[in-house]
Motif scaffolding. Structure first.
Motif, PDB file in Angstrom:
ATOM      1  N   LEU A  40       0.832  -1.206   0.000  1.00 18.02           N
ATOM      2  CA  LEU A  40       0.000   0.000   0.000  1.00 18.02           C
ATOM      3  C   LEU A  40       0.864   1.251   0.000  1.00 18.02           C
ATOM      4  CD1 LEU A  40      -2.723   1.526   0.406  1.00 18.02           C
ATOM      5  CD2 LEU A  40      -2.420   1.160   2.870  1.00 18.02           C
ATOM      6  N   LEU A  41       1.863   1.292   0.867  1.00 16.47           N
ATOM      7  CA  LEU A  41       2.730   2.468   0.953  1.00 16.47           C
ATOM      8  C   LEU A  41       3.500   2.688  -0.348  1.00 16.47           C
ATOM      9  CD1 LEU A  41       4.098   2.021   4.594  1.00 16.47           C
ATOM     10  CD2 LEU A  41       2.406   3.692   3.794  1.00 16.47           C
ATOM     11  N   LYS A  42       3.958   1.603  -0.981  1.00 13.45           N
ATOM     12  CA  LYS A  42       4.704   1.724  -2.236  1.00 13.45           C
ATOM     13  C   LYS A  42       3.813   2.281  -3.343  1.00 13.45           C
ATOM     14  CE  LYS A  42       8.140  -1.915  -1.402  1.00 13.45           C
ATOM     15  NZ  LYS A  42       8.647  -3.248  -1.822  1.00 13.45           N
ATOM     16  N   VAL A  43       2.585   1.778  -3.428  1.00 11.00           N
ATOM     17  CA  VAL A  43       1.670   2.262  -4.460  1.00 11.00           C
ATOM     18  C   VAL A  43       1.329   3.733  -4.221  1.00 11.00           C
ATOM     19  CG1 VAL A  43      -0.668   2.044  -5.390  1.00 11.00           C
ATOM     20  CG2 VAL A  43       0.710  -0.002  -4.978  1.00 11.00           C
ATOM     21  N   GLN A  44       1.060   4.099  -2.971  1.00  8.83           N
ATOM     22  CA  GLN A  44       0.758   5.492  -2.652  1.00  8.83           C
ATOM     23  C   GLN A  44       1.921   6.407  -3.018  1.00  8.83           C
ATOM     24  OE1 GLN A  44      -0.170   4.902   1.525  1.00  8.83           O
ATOM     25  NE2 GLN A  44      -2.355   5.239   1.174  1.00  8.83           N
ATOM     26  N   SER A  45       3.138   5.974  -2.728  1.00 10.99           N
ATOM     27  CA  SER A  45       4.317   6.777  -3.024  1.00 10.99           C
ATOM     28  C   SER A  45       4.494   6.966  -4.525  1.00 10.99           C
ATOM     29  CB  SER A  45       5.560   6.112  -2.431  1.00 10.99           C
ATOM     30  OG  SER A  45       6.728   6.824  -2.774  1.00 10.99           O
ATOM     31  N   ARG A  46       4.338   5.905  -5.280  1.00 13.44           N
ATOM     32  CA  ARG A  46       4.530   6.013  -6.727  1.00 13.44           C
ATOM     33  C   ARG A  46       3.449   6.879  -7.364  1.00 13.44           C
ATOM     34  NH1 ARG A  46       4.780   1.111 -11.224  1.00 13.44           N
ATOM     35  NH2 ARG A  46       4.597   2.512 -13.024  1.00 13.44           N
ATOM     36  N   ILE A  47       2.222   6.749  -6.878  1.00 18.31           N
ATOM     37  CA  ILE A  47       1.138   7.555  -7.437  1.00 18.31           C
ATOM     38  C   ILE A  47       1.386   9.042  -7.171  1.00 18.31           C
ATOM     39  CG2 ILE A  47      -1.295   8.163  -7.082  1.00 18.31           C
ATOM     40  CD1 ILE A  47      -1.918   5.186  -6.938  1.00 18.31           C
ATOM     41  N   ARG A  48       1.843   9.369  -5.971  1.00 17.83           N
ATOM     42  CA  ARG A  48       2.137  10.771  -5.658  1.00 17.83           C
ATOM     43  C   ARG A  48       3.209  11.333  -6.583  1.00 17.83           C
ATOM     44  NH1 ARG A  48       1.575   9.127  -0.162  1.00 17.83           N
ATOM     45  NH2 ARG A  48       3.827   8.787  -0.022  1.00 17.83           N
ATOM     46  N   LYS A  49       4.197  10.505  -6.937  1.00 20.03           N
ATOM     47  CA  LYS A  49       5.310  10.965  -7.760  1.00 20.03           C
ATOM     48  C   LYS A  49       4.973  11.032  -9.248  1.00 20.03           C
ATOM     49  CE  LYS A  49       8.853   9.065  -4.647  1.00 20.03           C
ATOM     50  NZ  LYS A  49       9.905   8.010  -4.491  1.00 20.03           N
ATOM     51  N   GLU A  50       4.124  10.135  -9.714  1.00 24.29           N
ATOM     52  CA  GLU A  50       3.954   9.972 -11.151  1.00 24.29           C
ATOM     53  C   GLU A  50       2.618  10.446 -11.716  1.00 24.29           C
ATOM     54  OE1 GLU A  50       4.877   5.997 -12.389  1.00 24.29           O
ATOM     55  OE2 GLU A  50       6.684   5.869 -11.136  1.00 24.29           O
ATOM     56  N   PHE A  51       1.629  10.690 -10.846  1.00 27.84           N
ATOM     57  CA  PHE A  51       0.300  11.028 -11.354  1.00 27.84           C
ATOM     58  C   PHE A  51      -0.236  12.291 -10.686  1.00 27.84           C
ATOM     59  CE2 PHE A  51       0.884   6.505 -11.878  1.00 27.84           C
ATOM     60  CZ  PHE A  51       0.484   6.293 -13.191  1.00 27.84           C
ATOM     61  N   SER A  52      -1.018  13.032 -11.450  1.00 30.26           N
ATOM     62  CA  SER A  52      -1.672  14.219 -10.911  1.00 30.26           C
ATOM     63  C   SER A  52      -3.128  13.884 -10.640  1.00 30.26           C
ATOM     64  CB  SER A  52      -1.564  15.371 -11.912  1.00 30.26           C
ATOM     65  OG  SER A  52      -2.172  15.028 -13.144  1.00 30.26           O
ATOM     66  N   GLY A  53      -3.827  14.825 -10.070  1.00 27.53           N
ATOM     67  CA  GLY A  53      -5.237  14.609  -9.803  1.00 27.53           C
ATOM     68  C   GLY A  53      -5.477  14.020  -8.421  1.00 27.53           C
ATOM     69  N   GLU A  54      -6.735  13.827  -8.107  1.00 30.98           N
ATOM     70  CA  GLU A  54      -7.160  13.304  -6.802  1.00 30.98           C
ATOM     71  C   GLU A  54      -7.228  11.779  -6.856  1.00 30.98           C
ATOM     72  OE1 GLU A  54     -11.156  13.330  -4.006  1.00 30.98           O
ATOM     73  OE2 GLU A  54     -10.821  14.997  -5.409  1.00 30.98           O
ATOM     74  N   ILE A  55      -6.261  11.119  -6.215  1.00 30.87           N
ATOM     75  CA  ILE A  55      -6.206   9.652  -6.221  1.00 30.87           C
ATOM     76  C   ILE A  55      -5.965   9.153  -4.802  1.00 30.87           C
ATOM     77  CG2 ILE A  55      -5.090   7.592  -7.169  1.00 30.87           C
ATOM     78  CD1 ILE A  55      -4.089   9.303  -9.492  1.00 30.87           C
ATOM     79  N   SER A  56      -6.877   8.341  -4.299  1.00 29.43           N
ATOM     80  CA  SER A  56      -6.729   7.729  -2.982  1.00 29.43           C
ATOM     81  C   SER A  56      -6.582   6.222  -3.145  1.00 29.43           C
ATOM     82  CB  SER A  56      -7.935   8.065  -2.096  1.00 29.43           C
ATOM     83  OG  SER A  56      -9.153   7.771  -2.764  1.00 29.43           O
ATOM     84  N   VAL A  57      -5.995   5.573  -2.139  1.00 32.66           N
ATOM     85  CA  VAL A  57      -5.684   4.141  -2.231  1.00 32.66           C
ATOM     86  C   VAL A  57      -6.027   3.453  -0.919  1.00 32.66           C
ATOM     87  CG1 VAL A  57      -3.925   2.431  -2.847  1.00 32.66           C
ATOM     88  CG2 VAL A  57      -3.702   4.790  -3.676  1.00 32.66           C
ATOM     89  N   GLN A  58      -6.565   2.250  -0.998  1.00 28.98           N
ATOM     90  CA  GLN A  58      -6.854   1.465   0.197  1.00 28.98           C
ATOM     91  C   GLN A  58      -6.641  -0.022  -0.073  1.00 28.98           C
ATOM     92  OE1 GLN A  58     -11.579   1.673   0.190  1.00 28.98           O
ATOM     93  NE2 GLN A  58     -10.845  -0.260   1.080  1.00 28.98           N
ATOM     94  N   LEU A  59      -6.511  -0.801   0.994  1.00 30.66           N
ATOM     95  CA  LEU A  59      -6.472  -2.256   0.899  1.00 30.66           C
ATOM     96  C   LEU A  59      -7.894  -2.788   0.806  1.00 30.66           C
ATOM     97  CD1 LEU A  59      -3.802  -3.082   3.642  1.00 30.66           C
ATOM     98  CD2 LEU A  59      -3.446  -2.912   1.168  1.00 30.66           C
ATOM     99  N   PHE A  60      -8.069  -3.914   0.087  1.00 30.53           N
ATOM    100  CA  PHE A  60      -9.403  -4.477  -0.084  1.00 30.53           C
ATOM    101  C   PHE A  60      -9.315  -5.983  -0.303  1.00 30.53           C
ATOM    102  CE2 PHE A  60     -13.303  -5.604  -2.335  1.00 30.53           C
ATOM    103  CZ  PHE A  60     -14.262  -4.880  -1.630  1.00 30.53           C
ATOM    104  N   SER A  61     -10.250  -6.695   0.292  1.00 28.90           N
ATOM    105  CA  SER A  61     -10.375  -8.141   0.068  1.00 28.90           C
ATOM    106  C   SER A  61     -11.846  -8.487   0.019  1.00 28.90           C
ATOM    107  CB  SER A  61      -9.689  -8.938   1.176  1.00 28.90           C
ATOM    108  OG  SER A  61     -10.057 -10.313   1.102  1.00 28.90           O
TER     109      SER A  61
END
Length: 216
Positions: A163-184
């Motif tokens: 989760l932390l890795k995906v959040q970090s990469r999204i902050r660096k590489e993408f603009s706009g409003e993007i949130s991330v969560q775990l899901f099962s």
């Protein structure tokens, strides 16, 4: 009735409206809707079914079964939308190009679309398809909420690390409003968090306390 309770009630009573293979075949562009997207085999259909407590989306061991834009009614002004998924799907290139053309039109021209739930397999996140979807959403000014699905396949620490890795990469590489969560889906992990996001999008301009109670 609380806001989340109203949303859950509507989700449980959601019904199929229609399928569209062309952007022009979509229902009237009015009210608000949230679209679910995900690469083939990412768990999109399972997530949609879990969040609605209904068998809205077809699940299959064969990736790429969802080849149409499918619309589901929550109430007269709100809808959920199941978008085509592809990536591993063994379908002709011509069909993939058809999907891409009409997905692009839907994401950039659909005025009632207020947000995109993007489902990624936590073990294989940020695929080319995932990145394309986030770029499209950003171009259209749409917020994205990422569900890192199949979180139960990883140990808790590994899932949090992913989760932390995906959040970090999204902050660096993408603009706009993007949130991330775990899901099962099988463990129902993250359902409340996902419902809260759907509630913010679908009821942004409504006083849900004044909505009529849904029939039993």
């Amino acid at each position: 009735m609380s806001e989340i309770s109203v949303l859950r009630s509507l989700c449980q009573q959601s019904t199929f409206i229609k399928s569209a293979s062309l952007f022009a075949q979509c229902p009237p562009d009015e009210g608000v809707e949230v679209a679910f997207a995900g690469r083939s085999n990412a768990g999109k259909s399972s997530a949609l079914n879990t969040l609605t407590h209904a068998r809205l989306a077809r699940t299959s061991k064969t990736p790429g079964r969802t080849q149409l834009i499918n619309f589901f009614r929550l109430d007269d002004g709100r809808r959920l939308v199941d978008l085509p998924g592809y990536g591993f799907a063994k379908v002709p290139l011509e069909l993939k190009e058809h999907w891409k053309k009409h997905l692009d039109a839907y994401l950039n021209q659909r005025q009632s679309l207020v947000g995109v739930v993007l489902v990624m397999d936590i073990r294989h996140p940020l695929s080319d398809f995932d990145c394309m979807m986030m770029d499209w959403a950003s171009a259209g000014g749409l917020p994205v909420h990422v569900l890192l699905s199949k979180a139960d396949k990883l140990a808790f620490g590994a899932a949090k690390g992913a989760l932390l890795k995906v959040q970090s990469r999204i902050r660096k590489e993408f603009s706009g409003e993007i949130s991330v969560q775990l899901f099962s889906a099988p463990k129902r992990q993250g359902v409340d968090e996902a419902h809260a996001q759907l509630n913010r999008w679908l009821f942004a301009d409504e006083d849900v306390e004044e909505l009529p109670a849904q029939p039993e």
